[in-house]
Motif scaffolding. Structure first.
Motif, mmCIF file in Angstrom:
data_model
loop_
_atom_site.group_PDB
_atom_site.id
_atom_site.type_symbol
_atom_site.label_atom_id
_atom_site.label_comp_id
_atom_site.label_asym_id
_atom_site.label_seq_id
_atom_site.Cartn_x
_atom_site.Cartn_y
_atom_site.Cartn_z
ATOM 1 N N GLY A 31 -13.080 5.937 -12.857
ATOM 2 C CA GLY A 31 -13.572 6.646 -11.680
ATOM 3 C C GLY A 31 -14.283 7.932 -12.059
ATOM 4 O O GLY A 31 -15.321 8.290 -11.487
ATOM 5 N N CYS A 32 -13.744 8.624 -13.031
ATOM 6 C CA CYS A 32 -14.331 9.877 -13.502
ATOM 7 C C CYS A 32 -15.734 9.636 -14.053
ATOM 8 O O CYS A 32 -16.667 10.377 -13.752
ATOM 9 N N VAL A 33 -15.915 8.603 -14.825
ATOM 10 C CA VAL A 33 -17.211 8.312 -15.446
ATOM 11 C C VAL A 33 -18.140 7.625 -14.454
ATOM 12 O O VAL A 33 -19.339 7.906 -14.432
ATOM 13 N N ASP A 34 -17.604 6.750 -13.604
ATOM 14 C CA ASP A 34 -18.442 6.068 -12.615
ATOM 15 C C ASP A 34 -19.146 7.062 -11.694
ATOM 16 O O ASP A 34 -20.296 6.862 -11.311
ATOM 17 N N ARG A 35 -18.454 8.157 -11.347
ATOM 18 C CA ARG A 35 -19.064 9.179 -10.495
ATOM 19 C C ARG A 35 -20.277 9.817 -11.163
ATOM 20 O O ARG A 35 -21.189 10.295 -10.501
ATOM 21 N N MET A 36 -20.285 9.819 -12.489
ATOM 22 C CA MET A 36 -21.393 10.418 -13.233
ATOM 23 C C MET A 36 -22.578 9.458 -13.338
ATOM 24 O O MET A 36 -23.678 9.864 -13.686
ATOM 25 N N GLU A 37 -22.352 8.189 -13.057
ATOM 26 C CA GLU A 37 -23.393 7.160 -13.064
ATOM 27 C C GLU A 37 -24.160 7.108 -14.385
ATOM 28 O O GLU A 37 -25.388 7.112 -14.412
ATOM 29 N N VAL A 38 -23.408 7.083 -15.487
ATOM 30 C CA VAL A 38 -24.000 6.979 -16.824
ATOM 31 C C VAL A 38 -23.236 5.947 -17.631
ATOM 32 O O VAL A 38 -22.129 5.558 -17.284
ATOM 33 N N SER A 39 -23.832 5.517 -18.732
ATOM 34 C CA SER A 39 -23.134 4.568 -19.599
ATOM 35 C C SER A 39 -22.742 5.191 -20.932
ATOM 36 O O SER A 39 -21.974 4.622 -21.683
ATOM 37 N N LYS A 40 -23.295 6.388 -21.225
ATOM 38 C CA LYS A 40 -22.997 7.072 -22.482
ATOM 39 C C LYS A 40 -22.459 8.464 -22.169
ATOM 40 O O LYS A 40 -23.107 9.225 -21.451
ATOM 41 N N VAL A 41 -21.292 8.766 -22.708
ATOM 42 C CA VAL A 41 -20.667 10.054 -22.434
ATOM 43 C C VAL A 41 -20.080 10.660 -23.710
ATOM 44 O O VAL A 41 -19.870 9.969 -24.712
ATOM 45 N N TYR A 42 -19.814 11.942 -23.633
ATOM 46 C CA TYR A 42 -19.017 12.648 -24.625
ATOM 47 C C TYR A 42 -17.710 13.023 -23.950
ATOM 48 O O TYR A 42 -17.673 13.218 -22.728
ATOM 49 N N ASN A 55 -10.564 4.400 -25.673
ATOM 50 C CA ASN A 55 -10.276 2.964 -25.678
ATOM 51 C C ASN A 55 -10.564 2.315 -24.329
ATOM 52 O O ASN A 55 -11.152 1.233 -24.269
ATOM 53 N N ILE A 56 -10.177 2.958 -23.256
ATOM 54 C CA ILE A 56 -10.432 2.414 -21.914
ATOM 55 C C ILE A 56 -11.935 2.327 -21.667
ATOM 56 O O ILE A 56 -12.450 1.294 -21.223
ATOM 57 N N LEU A 57 -12.649 3.402 -21.948
ATOM 58 C CA LEU A 57 -14.097 3.416 -21.696
ATOM 59 C C LEU A 57 -14.825 2.360 -22.515
ATOM 60 O O LEU A 57 -15.673 1.636 -21.987
ATOM 61 N N MET A 58 -14.493 2.268 -23.786
ATOM 62 C CA MET A 58 -15.185 1.301 -24.645
ATOM 63 C C MET A 58 -14.887 -0.135 -24.225
ATOM 64 O O MET A 58 -15.778 -0.991 -24.271
ATOM 65 N N LYS A 59 -13.670 -0.403 -23.805
ATOM 66 C CA LYS A 59 -13.327 -1.760 -23.361
ATOM 67 C C LYS A 59 -14.023 -2.129 -22.059
ATOM 68 O O LYS A 59 -14.093 -3.289 -21.698
ATOM 69 N N HIS A 60 -14.550 -1.126 -21.354
ATOM 70 C CA HIS A 60 -15.235 -1.382 -20.091
ATOM 71 C C HIS A 60 -16.741 -1.130 -20.191
ATOM 72 O O HIS A 60 -17.415 -0.900 -19.190
ATOM 73 N N GLY A 61 -17.253 -1.183 -21.411
ATOM 74 C CA GLY A 61 -18.699 -1.170 -21.613
ATOM 75 C C GLY A 61 -19.356 0.191 -21.745
ATOM 76 O O GLY A 61 -20.588 0.263 -21.839
ATOM 77 N N TYR A 62 -18.606 1.254 -21.752
ATOM 78 C CA TYR A 62 -19.192 2.581 -21.917
ATOM 79 C C TYR A 62 -19.323 2.913 -23.403
ATOM 80 O O TYR A 62 -18.558 2.421 -24.221
#
Length: 130
Positions: A31-42, A55-62
């Protein structure tokens, strides 16, 4: 793991609670990353929570490009899954950064630091996994 053996050993309630916690963490991180509407984050803050978030982000395609931390002794070390701790001074102005820290005051300090380094304030998000 085998669900049946796990339930036999720990009980249905424990298993249900564990699944609930996993869903909660997934919803929180994604939810935190989806709000940012990006696929690449730091991420910011090398910690156990960041390890889980990577681990969660990478397993979900980020793509997690790295983890910033103010502790210079951690810079260059791998947090997990090939993701390294990098010096915050190298942050790009266009970066999307998720600060993984349970303390709101610490988040505000880090956010101010990132803004001072040129990161757009709307590209900074807070993830409190506690």
């Amino acid at each position: 793991f085998k669900k049946r053996g796990y339930i036999d050993h720990h009980g249905v309630d424990f298993y249900t609670d564990l699944l609930g916690m996993v869903k909660y963490l997934l919803d929180l991180v994604l939810g935190c990353v989806d709000r940012m509407e990006v696929s690449k984050v730091y991420l910011f803050c090398a910690s156990v929570d960041s390890f889980s978030a990577v681990n969660i982000l990478m397993k979900h395609g980020y793509t997690v490009k790295g983890v910033f931390d103010n502790n210079k002794s951690l810079v260059g070390k791998e947090l997990c899954a090939g993701v390294k701790v990098i010096d915050v001074e190298s942050v790009e102005e266009s970066a999307y950064v998720v600060v993984v820290n349970p303390n709101n005051n610490t988040f505000l300090d880090i956010k101010a630091q990132l803004v001072e380094l040129g990161v757009n304030e709307v590209n900074i998000s807070h993830l409190n996994m506690q």
